[in-house]
Design an enzyme around this catalytic site. Sequence first.
Site, PDB file in Angstrom:
ATOM      1  N   ASP A 106       1.051  -0.841   0.328  1.00 29.74           N
ATOM      2  CA  ASP A 106      -0.075  -0.101  -0.090  1.00 29.74           C
ATOM      3  C   ASP A 106       0.310   1.414   0.204  1.00 29.74           C
ATOM      4  O   ASP A 106       1.770   1.034   0.823  1.00 29.74           O
ATOM      5  CB  ASP A 106      -0.817  -0.011   1.267  1.00 29.74           C
ATOM      6  CG  ASP A 106      -1.971   1.239   0.930  1.00 29.74           C
ATOM      7  OD1 ASP A 106      -1.893   1.874   0.633  1.00 29.74           O
ATOM      8  OD2 ASP A 106      -2.221   1.716   1.835  1.00 29.74           O
ATOM      9  N   ASP A 285      -7.826  -7.246   1.652  1.00 29.87           N
ATOM     10  CA  ASP A 285      -6.427  -7.390   2.227  1.00 29.87           C
ATOM     11  C   ASP A 285      -7.684  -6.686   3.325  1.00 29.87           C
ATOM     12  O   ASP A 285      -8.528  -5.795   3.311  1.00 29.87           O
ATOM     13  CB  ASP A 285      -5.313  -6.996   2.405  1.00 29.87           C
ATOM     14  CG  ASP A 285      -5.142  -5.262   2.560  1.00 29.87           C
ATOM     15  OD1 ASP A 285      -5.619  -4.384   3.570  1.00 29.87           O
ATOM     16  OD2 ASP A 285      -6.181  -4.381   1.352  1.00 29.87           O
TER      17      ASP A 285
END
Length: 390
Positions: A106, A285
């Site tokens: 990320d 996720d």
Amino acid sequence: MSVRKSTFVTITRSMMFRIERSDPSTSARAGILQTAHGDIPTPVFMPVGTAGTVKGILHRDLINEANAHIILGNTYHLYLRPGKDILSKAGGLHRFMSWDKPVLTDSGGYQVFSLAENRKLTEEGAIFRSHIDGSRHIFTPENVIDIQRIIGADIMMAFDECAPYPCDHDYALQSMELTHRWLDRCVRQFSDTQPLYGHDQILFPIVQGAVYNDLRRASAEKVASKEMPGNAIGGLSVGEPAELMYEMIEVVNQILPADKPRYLMGVGTPANILEGIERGIDMFDCVMPTRNGRNGMLFTWEGIINIRNKKWAEDFSPVDATSYSEISRTYSKAYLRHLVISGEMLGAQIASIHNLSFYLSLVAEAREKIMEGNFGTWKKETVKKLSERA
């Protein structure tokens, strides 16, 4: 159990995505996502390894117990600690953490979003103070790409602003437009730089737009126009009702190219995941399996268990007799309850491994049902059970 020895080889294969089967009654699909560090069957759930570790879980258990194909790291946390220099000297995150399967990072946009009182957004980027020592830093689209090059993730995320829920249309519009300008710079920096460790990296843009249909459509069109190998949907599961989240997914997936993987960021409960798969999402996720596990919440095929409840004190049946995790099949609910109530670290480990195993078996079962052509019927029956209290 045998543990596969980590080996690191120089691979330059570009990412490819192949859809093997689409469900006839829904938008669900089963595919294979090829990366430099291995093939990933989709739909896939990615355990969150924020700072280079899935909290409390050995790599051997991620592989042998949970059957993880890919894990997620976070640019914000890895940038602050251990830092770029150490990661560079180590040869990237794969080598640093001795993990030879794929990694997605990320960009840190969500973490900056969560630091609302300690950050300032400008056209240049996000100025923020470290949650560790209060030191001042700036993330720009350019340096976030550079940091992810140093980390060496197989899949990198573009830098974005995650608008809060609720927010008005004007704020969401300005936030989305800033994210789009940042995306242009991310793509340019990505194109102007090269991987550092001999394996290909690819970049996913992120769709934003809060909970407004017109903004989500505009953002999906912008993201699709970049023609990247995959795309992500961000800014959901931040407090909005689940039905509104599902509506936004449907709006966006009408526009994002169907022949590329779609990643729904930070989602979510088992029911959320199945609803996302039904609407054409391939990648997920969430910290929920490990975070909730550490607090004694277990996810099972029969519903949600609060292992702290006294009803489990004399239940000597396995945590989950049907799990492919040996750990879930070995320890009893009574023993796990004892560990959790006593604050023993082993309790958090067993619960986390069990939950990760469940999440990964859930997406594996969904994949199997898609391949068989009966996902829609199975999903409807399964969602009801997963949301109940066992």
